[in-house]
Design a protein around this motif. Sequence first.
Motif, PDB file in Angstrom:
ATOM      1  N   THR A  27      -1.246   0.057  -6.498  1.00 49.06           N
ATOM      2  CA  THR A  27      -1.736  -0.149  -5.131  1.00 49.06           C
ATOM      3  C   THR A  27      -3.233   0.103  -5.085  1.00 49.06           C
ATOM      4  O   THR A  27      -3.749   0.920  -5.857  1.00 49.06           O
ATOM      5  CB  THR A  27      -1.024   0.798  -4.151  1.00 49.06           C
ATOM      6  OG1 THR A  27      -1.115   2.147  -4.622  1.00 49.06           O
ATOM      7  CG2 THR A  27       0.417   0.418  -3.974  1.00 49.06           C
ATOM      8  N   PRO A  28      -3.939  -0.597  -4.193  1.00 46.14           N
ATOM      9  CA  PRO A  28      -3.414  -1.627  -3.295  1.00 46.14           C
ATOM     10  C   PRO A  28      -3.225  -2.959  -4.023  1.00 46.14           C
ATOM     11  O   PRO A  28      -3.950  -3.259  -4.966  1.00 46.14           O
ATOM     12  CB  PRO A  28      -4.522  -1.744  -2.232  1.00 46.14           C
ATOM     13  CG  PRO A  28      -5.779  -1.439  -3.003  1.00 46.14           C
ATOM     14  CD  PRO A  28      -5.398  -0.365  -3.990  1.00 46.14           C
TER      15      PRO A  28
ATOM     16  N   CYS B 280      -2.302   6.849  -1.704  1.00 44.38           N
ATOM     17  CA  CYS B 280      -3.131   6.244  -2.754  1.00 44.38           C
ATOM     18  C   CYS B 280      -4.615   6.238  -2.367  1.00 44.38           C
ATOM     19  O   CYS B 280      -4.995   5.592  -1.386  1.00 44.38           O
ATOM     20  CB  CYS B 280      -2.643   4.819  -3.007  1.00 44.38           C
ATOM     21  SG  CYS B 280      -3.771   3.801  -3.951  1.00 44.38           S
TER      22      CYS B 280
ATOM     23  N   PRO C 107       3.954  -1.076   3.421  1.00 45.00           N
ATOM     24  CA  PRO C 107       3.802   0.242   2.798  1.00 45.00           C
ATOM     25  C   PRO C 107       5.071   0.644   2.054  1.00 45.00           C
ATOM     26  O   PRO C 107       6.184   0.331   2.503  1.00 45.00           O
ATOM     27  CB  PRO C 107       3.531   1.175   3.988  1.00 45.00           C
ATOM     28  CG  PRO C 107       4.107   0.472   5.161  1.00 45.00           C
ATOM     29  CD  PRO C 107       3.961  -1.002   4.902  1.00 45.00           C
TER      30      PRO C 107
ATOM     31  N   GLU D 266       0.827  -1.205   0.000  1.00 47.36           N
ATOM     32  CA  GLU D 266       0.000   0.000   0.000  1.00 47.36           C
ATOM     33  C   GLU D 266       0.858   1.250   0.000  1.00 47.36           C
ATOM     34  O   GLU D 266       2.036   1.228   0.351  1.00 47.36           O
ATOM     35  CB  GLU D 266      -0.916   0.004   1.228  1.00 47.36           C
ATOM     36  CG  GLU D 266      -0.165  -0.120   2.542  1.00 47.36           C
ATOM     37  CD  GLU D 266      -1.057  -0.305   3.748  1.00 47.36           C
ATOM     38  OE1 GLU D 266      -2.272  -0.108   3.659  1.00 47.36           O
ATOM     39  OE2 GLU D 266      -0.512  -0.641   4.829  1.00 47.36           O
TER      40      GLU D 266
ATOM     41  N   TYR E 244      -4.607   7.121   6.882  1.00 42.89           N
ATOM     42  CA  TYR E 244      -5.652   7.066   5.871  1.00 42.89           C
ATOM     43  C   TYR E 244      -6.809   8.010   6.196  1.00 42.89           C
ATOM     44  O   TYR E 244      -7.402   8.615   5.298  1.00 42.89           O
ATOM     45  CB  TYR E 244      -6.166   5.630   5.716  1.00 42.89           C
ATOM     46  CG  TYR E 244      -5.256   4.778   4.876  1.00 42.89           C
ATOM     47  CD1 TYR E 244      -4.918   5.175   3.589  1.00 42.89           C
ATOM     48  CD2 TYR E 244      -4.721   3.593   5.352  1.00 42.89           C
ATOM     49  CE1 TYR E 244      -4.071   4.407   2.811  1.00 42.89           C
ATOM     50  CE2 TYR E 244      -3.877   2.814   4.586  1.00 42.89           C
ATOM     51  CZ  TYR E 244      -3.552   3.229   3.305  1.00 42.89           C
ATOM     52  OH  TYR E 244      -2.700   2.477   2.530  1.00 42.89           O
TER      53      TYR E 244
ATOM     54  N   TYR F  91       2.042  -6.064   6.581  1.00 40.89           N
ATOM     55  CA  TYR F  91       1.837  -4.761   5.946  1.00 40.89           C
ATOM     56  C   TYR F  91       3.154  -4.304   5.326  1.00 40.89           C
ATOM     57  O   TYR F  91       4.188  -4.260   5.999  1.00 40.89           O
ATOM     58  CB  TYR F  91       1.381  -3.724   6.968  1.00 40.89           C
ATOM     59  CG  TYR F  91      -0.055  -3.887   7.442  1.00 40.89           C
ATOM     60  CD1 TYR F  91      -1.116  -3.433   6.665  1.00 40.89           C
ATOM     61  CD2 TYR F  91      -0.329  -4.473   8.674  1.00 40.89           C
ATOM     62  CE1 TYR F  91      -2.425  -3.559   7.110  1.00 40.89           C
ATOM     63  CE2 TYR F  91      -1.631  -4.602   9.124  1.00 40.89           C
ATOM     64  CZ  TYR F  91      -2.684  -4.146   8.334  1.00 40.89           C
ATOM     65  OH  TYR F  91      -3.969  -4.272   8.780  1.00 40.89           O
TER      66      TYR F  91
ATOM     67  N   GLU G  79      -9.023   0.298   2.646  1.00 46.19           N
ATOM     68  CA  GLU G  79      -8.995   0.348   4.103  1.00 46.19           C
ATOM     69  C   GLU G  79     -10.389   0.627   4.663  1.00 46.19           C
ATOM     70  O   GLU G  79     -10.811   0.018   5.652  1.00 46.19           O
ATOM     71  CB  GLU G  79      -8.014   1.426   4.574  1.00 46.19           C
ATOM     72  CG  GLU G  79      -7.918   1.581   6.080  1.00 46.19           C
ATOM     73  CD  GLU G  79      -7.484   0.297   6.784  1.00 46.19           C
ATOM     74  OE1 GLU G  79      -7.948   0.062   7.914  1.00 46.19           O
ATOM     75  OE2 GLU G  79      -6.689  -0.453   6.200  1.00 46.19           O
TER      76      GLU G  79
ATOM     77  N   CYS H 188      -6.114   2.818  -2.010  1.00 48.14           N
ATOM     78  CA  CYS H 188      -5.713   2.147  -0.767  1.00 48.14           C
ATOM     79  C   CYS H 188      -6.613   2.592   0.383  1.00 48.14           C
ATOM     80  O   CYS H 188      -6.999   1.788   1.232  1.00 48.14           O
ATOM     81  CB  CYS H 188      -4.259   2.458  -0.439  1.00 48.14           C
ATOM     82  SG  CYS H 188      -3.070   1.795  -1.622  1.00 48.14           S
TER      83      CYS H 188
END
Length: 250
Positions: A221-222, A98, A127, A94, A163, A125, A105, A101
């Motif tokens: 992404t994602p 983005c 990133p 991610e 996010y 995860y 989420e 993304c």
Amino acid sequence: MSKAERERSARQRLAEERLKQAARQKQQRMLMIVLGVVAVVAVAVVVIVTVSNSGDDKKAPKYAGPLAPTSRQADGSIVMAKAGVAKPVLEVFEDFQCPACKALEDTTGKTIKEQAAAGAVKVVYRPFRLFQQEPLKSNSQRAANAAECAPADKWVPFHDQLYANQPEEGSDGFANKDLIKWAGEVGITGDAFTQCVNGGQKNASVDQATAYAQKAGVTGTPTLMLDGKKVGDDALTPDGLKKAISAAGK
């Protein structure tokens, strides 16, 4: 002109008129089709704009359910899994800048956390910095660096905070002062974190994570990978992801 010639001429004129009439009818049908398509597109645009606008003022609720223990691996990635759970492995590639993304989420992030907390999957995860153009590149770099600076036990809430405060695409955002402020809201404080963020101390680790994503074949992404294989779009929904994890577990 003989009678036979006159009859042939009349038949020819009739045939030509029929062709012209057929052409006019075809044009009318095409016009109606085009107008219909335009109308459908117009309605679709209105619906999309309405849905998009209706979601502008609403953020996905913060996750308040159980979390599996989190730890940081040597490469900087974060593992979220119950003790003893090694398979299946769900890798989440991610970029905090983005929009897609953030959408994932908002819709499926809760499911990822729940599945890890239930012991159904080991989540990793990963990133990284996807964007190469400014200001997105710098936004992404600062956010990923801050995430690398965050302690593992507070990482998931900070991840969600990033996010929740994602800047609009194309605008400057994820300023260091804001990253430090948002971290404080989830309990990440202290000079070490502040200096790490302001000094870009984890930028090299972010670059390594970006290189790893590229080597893994991640082009956008994602991207979710289950036991090393990229999952389809149908597995990006809560139900679809549950099914994919269940099938991998078997």
